[in-house]
Design a protein around this motif. Structure first.
Motif, mmCIF file in Angstrom:
data_model
loop_
_atom_site.group_PDB
_atom_site.id
_atom_site.type_symbol
_atom_site.label_atom_id
_atom_site.label_comp_id
_atom_site.label_asym_id
_atom_site.label_seq_id
_atom_site.Cartn_x
_atom_site.Cartn_y
_atom_site.Cartn_z
ATOM 1 N N GLU A 1 0.839 -1.211 0.000
ATOM 2 C CA GLU A 1 0.000 0.000 0.000
ATOM 3 C C GLU A 1 0.869 1.255 0.000
ATOM 4 O O GLU A 1 0.609 2.212 -0.745
ATOM 5 N N TYR A 2 1.919 1.244 0.813
ATOM 6 C CA TYR A 2 2.815 2.400 0.859
ATOM 7 C C TYR A 2 3.552 2.585 -0.474
ATOM 8 O O TYR A 2 3.817 3.717 -0.894
ATOM 9 N N ARG A 3 3.878 1.507 -1.127
ATOM 10 C CA ARG A 3 4.552 1.605 -2.422
ATOM 11 C C ARG A 3 3.640 2.268 -3.460
ATOM 12 O O ARG A 3 4.099 3.072 -4.274
ATOM 13 N N THR A 4 2.363 1.917 -3.423
ATOM 14 C CA THR A 4 1.419 2.538 -4.349
ATOM 15 C C THR A 4 1.324 4.035 -4.087
ATOM 16 O O THR A 4 1.306 4.854 -5.022
ATOM 17 N N LEU A 5 1.276 4.402 -2.797
ATOM 18 C CA LEU A 5 1.224 5.827 -2.444
ATOM 19 C C LEU A 5 2.507 6.550 -2.880
ATOM 20 O O LEU A 5 2.469 7.704 -3.320
ATOM 21 N N GLN A 6 3.634 5.875 -2.767
ATOM 22 C CA GLN A 6 4.899 6.481 -3.184
ATOM 23 C C GLN A 6 4.935 6.672 -4.700
ATOM 24 O O GLN A 6 5.527 7.640 -5.192
ATOM 25 N N ASN A 7 4.304 5.772 -5.420
ATOM 26 C CA ASN A 7 4.221 5.934 -6.875
ATOM 27 C C ASN A 7 3.451 7.203 -7.235
ATOM 28 O O ASN A 7 3.825 7.935 -8.163
ATOM 29 N N LEU A 8 2.369 7.461 -6.498
ATOM 30 C CA LEU A 8 1.604 8.691 -6.730
ATOM 31 C C LEU A 8 2.453 9.922 -6.409
ATOM 32 O O LEU A 8 2.401 10.933 -7.113
ATOM 33 N N TYR A 9 3.235 9.821 -5.340
ATOM 34 C CA TYR A 9 4.160 10.904 -4.965
ATOM 35 C C TYR A 9 5.127 11.194 -6.122
ATOM 36 O O TYR A 9 5.344 12.350 -6.503
ATOM 37 N N ASN A 10 5.672 10.133 -6.705
ATOM 38 C CA ASN A 10 6.643 10.308 -7.794
ATOM 39 C C ASN A 10 5.982 10.884 -9.040
ATOM 40 O O ASN A 10 6.571 11.728 -9.735
ATOM 41 N N VAL A 11 4.767 10.425 -9.335
ATOM 42 C CA VAL A 11 4.051 10.929 -10.503
ATOM 43 C C VAL A 11 3.821 12.433 -10.382
ATOM 44 O O VAL A 11 4.060 13.202 -11.324
ATOM 45 N N ILE A 12 3.356 12.878 -9.219
ATOM 46 C CA ILE A 12 3.069 14.296 -9.016
ATOM 47 C C ILE A 12 4.344 15.127 -9.058
ATOM 48 O O ILE A 12 4.382 16.241 -9.599
ATOM 49 N N HIS A 13 5.443 14.590 -8.506
ATOM 50 C CA HIS A 13 6.712 15.333 -8.488
ATOM 51 C C HIS A 13 7.304 15.523 -9.879
ATOM 52 O O HIS A 13 8.183 16.367 -10.069
ATOM 53 N N ASN A 14 6.844 14.753 -10.836
ATOM 54 C CA ASN A 14 7.333 14.911 -12.207
ATOM 55 C C ASN A 14 6.609 16.032 -12.947
ATOM 56 O O ASN A 14 6.908 16.295 -14.110
ATOM 57 N N SER A 15 5.646 16.670 -12.290
ATOM 58 C CA SER A 15 4.881 17.733 -12.940
ATOM 59 C C SER A 15 4.890 18.995 -12.079
ATOM 60 O O SER A 15 4.237 19.043 -11.021
ATOM 61 N N PRO A 16 5.615 20.031 -12.482
ATOM 62 C CA PRO A 16 5.624 21.295 -11.724
ATOM 63 C C PRO A 16 4.214 21.881 -11.555
ATOM 64 O O PRO A 16 3.879 22.433 -10.503
ATOM 65 N N ALA A 17 3.387 21.729 -12.586
ATOM 66 C CA ALA A 17 2.018 22.261 -12.506
ATOM 67 C C ALA A 17 1.221 21.535 -11.435
ATOM 68 O O ALA A 17 0.447 22.150 -10.685
#
Length: 388
Positions: free
Chosen positions: A97-113
């Motif tokens: 579950e934490y890994r899935t949440l970390q994936n979302l963290y990484n996805v958002i960090h790839n977009s400045p907007a």
């Protein structure tokens, strides 16, 4: 012409722009649909991709924060459910579950907007903690099984230690414990030398056994089952856990039978033609005859293999026993004929073309009749030792 070309380019640009607009609208609509269906993880990813292409997209900027909050809450709720459960392996589910949440963290960090409207939580420390707890549980389960001291528990311990290393590759002394579990759980099967009554066939029997041992070792039927040649095991003072005893008996090699067959054959053949009163061509037939003299020589080889598997750790208890028959018939036919060759069929001609040939040497015949025995024995052993 210039005006016409400019017009074409303008049309093409409008067409491309229209396609891009449709893609963007579809992307936004797709994100909304995912959100409305409760598929918040996918909605977050879709909105972020939209913002990477169009940083000012109003719908994505408006809906992304709520989608991320709902996705985060859903995974956090599942984490809490796992933590309240009595499942020993719950920490592996928590880590996922934490890994899935970390994936979302990484996805958002790839977009400045996306980062302008969402401040995602970093779950790296949470993943590390869950992973350490999961590895500790697996390790402790392996040690508890190893302490039982029996082979079946040792094999289960081996799997637990393997799972530990998948979680943390250098966790404590897991590699050493895994090797220890393997050595404790392995079944050493010693395959006996084969005794035959006739020393003339001892070499062939040894070939049979050597091929069996070598093939079983290469096939690796079960990682916890090792097969050994009795001679090598004896020289290495290896104590077997199980003993596979092989014995050939009631075998006949090279018993020859000769049958002589006389057979008359005939055939109608066309020997010419004539024309009738209407001018039509008519065939002239003649019956030709011949007598075949066929010699059919067969050499029959057959025998039976008894095998028995015993448990050397339990007063020689018999674990499995069976009897496998095998046979092989060597055939040679040849012949002569008397009469008109035209009466012979193609098969008859092949027989006439044959010649008297000596049978193979007895050692070869021995190996031939043991082939079906070998195949059946190998299938039996594979089935028996797959149970571990």
């Amino acid at each position: 012409m210039k005006t016409f070309s400019a017009s074409i380019r303008s049309t093409q640009q409008l067409f491309v722009s229209g396609i891009l607009l449709c893609i963007l609208l579809f992307s936004c609509k797709s994100g909304e649909k995912l959100y409305n269906k409760g598929r918040y993880d996918e909605a977050v990813t879709t909105f972020v991709k939209k913002l990477q292409r169009r940083p000012q997209d109003a719908t994505a900027l408006r809906m992304l924060p709520d989608a991320y909050t709902k996705a985060q809450q859903a995974h956090e709720d599942r984490v809490n459910e796992y933590l309240r459960s009595n499942n020993q392996l719950k920490w592996e589910s928590v880590r996922n579950e934490y890994r899935t949440l970390q994936n979302l963290y990484n996805v958002i960090h790839n977009s400045p907007a996306a980062l302008r409207v969402v401040q995602p939580k970093d779950y790296r420390d949470a993943i590390t903690g869950a992973q350490e707890n999961a590895a500790e549980i697996r390790y402790d389960r392996g040690m508890a099984l190893l302490d039982k001291g029996d082979k079946a528990s040792a094999r289960k311990a081996y799997d637990e230690f393997g799972a530990t290393l998948k979680l943390i590759s250098n966790y404590r002394d897991t590699k050493q414990r895994m090797d220890e579990a393997y050595q404790m759980g392995v079944i050493n099967v010693v395959i006996s030398e084969i005794e035959v009554r006739s020393p003339y066939f001892q070499f062939s029997a040894d070939q049979f056994r050597d091929y069996l041992v070598r093939n079983l070792q290469q096939r690796n039927i079960n990682r916890f089952v090792l097969f050994h040649d009795e001679r090598i095991a004896r020289s290495q003072n290896l104590r077997p856990d199980e003993y596979l005893e092989l014995r050939f008996y009631d075998f006949v090699v090279g018993q020859t039978y000769v049958d002589r067959i006389q057979r008359d054959v005939s055939k109608e053949i066309v020997t010419g033609t004539y024309k009738d009163s209407t001018g039509r061509e008519i065939n002239i037939y003649q019956t030709v005859k011949a007598t075949l003299f066929i010699t059919k020589k067969t050499v029959v080889s057959k025998g039976v293999l008894d095998y028995r598997i015993t448990d050397t750790n339990n007063n020689g208890q018999t674990l499995r026993t069976d009897r496998i028959p095998g046979s092989y018939t060597w055939l040679n036919q040849y012949g002569t004929f008397r009469g008109d060759e035209r009466a012979l069929s193609e098969e008859d001609k092949r027989l006439i073309g044959g010649r008297d040939e000596p049978p193979p040497p007895p050692q070869d015949l021995f190996m031939e009749f043991t082939r079906p025995i070998y195949d059946q024995l190998e299938r039996d052993l594979q089935s028996f030792y797959n149970r571990f």
